[in-house]
Scaffold this motif. Structure first.
Motif, mmCIF file in Angstrom:
data_model
loop_
_atom_site.group_PDB
_atom_site.id
_atom_site.type_symbol
_atom_site.label_atom_id
_atom_site.label_comp_id
_atom_site.label_asym_id
_atom_site.label_seq_id
_atom_site.Cartn_x
_atom_site.Cartn_y
_atom_site.Cartn_z
ATOM 1 N N LEU A 31 0.830 -1.201 0.000
ATOM 2 C CA LEU A 31 0.000 0.000 0.000
ATOM 3 C C LEU A 31 0.868 1.256 0.000
ATOM 4 O O LEU A 31 0.608 2.191 -0.758
ATOM 5 N N ASN A 32 1.900 1.302 0.813
ATOM 6 C CA ASN A 32 2.789 2.467 0.844
ATOM 7 C C ASN A 32 3.476 2.692 -0.496
ATOM 8 O O ASN A 32 3.617 3.835 -0.936
ATOM 9 N N ARG A 33 3.902 1.619 -1.155
ATOM 10 C CA ARG A 33 4.510 1.745 -2.487
ATOM 11 C C ARG A 33 3.512 2.310 -3.486
ATOM 12 O O ARG A 33 3.846 3.179 -4.290
ATOM 13 N N ARG A 92 1.149 9.328 -5.909
ATOM 14 C CA ARG A 92 1.606 10.709 -5.708
ATOM 15 C C ARG A 92 2.490 11.182 -6.855
ATOM 16 O O ARG A 92 2.491 12.359 -7.212
ATOM 17 N N ASN A 93 3.267 10.273 -7.419
ATOM 18 C CA ASN A 93 4.223 10.625 -8.468
ATOM 19 C C ASN A 93 3.638 10.570 -9.873
ATOM 20 O O ASN A 93 4.333 10.880 -10.832
ATOM 21 N N HIS A 94 2.376 10.168 -10.011
ATOM 22 C CA HIS A 94 1.747 10.060 -11.318
ATOM 23 C C HIS A 94 0.707 11.165 -11.481
ATOM 24 O O HIS A 94 -0.193 11.303 -10.656
ATOM 25 N N ASP A 137 -4.049 13.576 -7.358
ATOM 26 C CA ASP A 137 -5.131 14.272 -6.644
ATOM 27 C C ASP A 137 -5.966 13.331 -5.791
ATOM 28 O O ASP A 137 -6.841 13.781 -5.049
ATOM 29 N N TYR A 138 -5.729 12.040 -5.887
ATOM 30 C CA TYR A 138 -6.475 11.057 -5.102
ATOM 31 C C TYR A 138 -5.806 10.745 -3.764
ATOM 32 O O TYR A 138 -6.300 9.922 -3.006
#
Length: 79
Positions: free
Chosen positions: A34-36, A42-44, A49-50
């Motif tokens: 989940l963290n990955r 975040r990087n895409h 925005d999600y």
């Protein structure tokens, strides 16, 4: 220490959840993965925005956006 607790509201669907709630909802998903995935979101540009971080320890994930991200990952894996 502040503890965030999800309290369901009658006749309402949650739009955003914290990591603990995501792990309960998606059984079999582990915190490391989940963290990955959150980092990948975040990087895409399509998915950033999600994910929102009101503090450095607190993160909320949009459920529809998370499912969209998983479907996007699935399409990439099936090529």
């Amino acid at each position: 220490m502040y503890e965030n607790k999800y309290v369901p509201v009658d006749n309402a669907l949650a739009e955003w959840e914290d990591k603990k709630s995501i792990l309960v909802r998606w059984e079999g998903l582990n915190p490391y993965t989940l963290n990955r995935w959150i980092s990948e979101m975040r990087n895409h540009k399509q998915f950033r925005d999600y994910v929102i971080n009101p503090t450095h320890k607190l993160v909320f994930i949009n459920l529809e956006g998370f499912e969209e991200f998983l479907r996007w990952k699935q399409k990439g894996a099936v090529k």
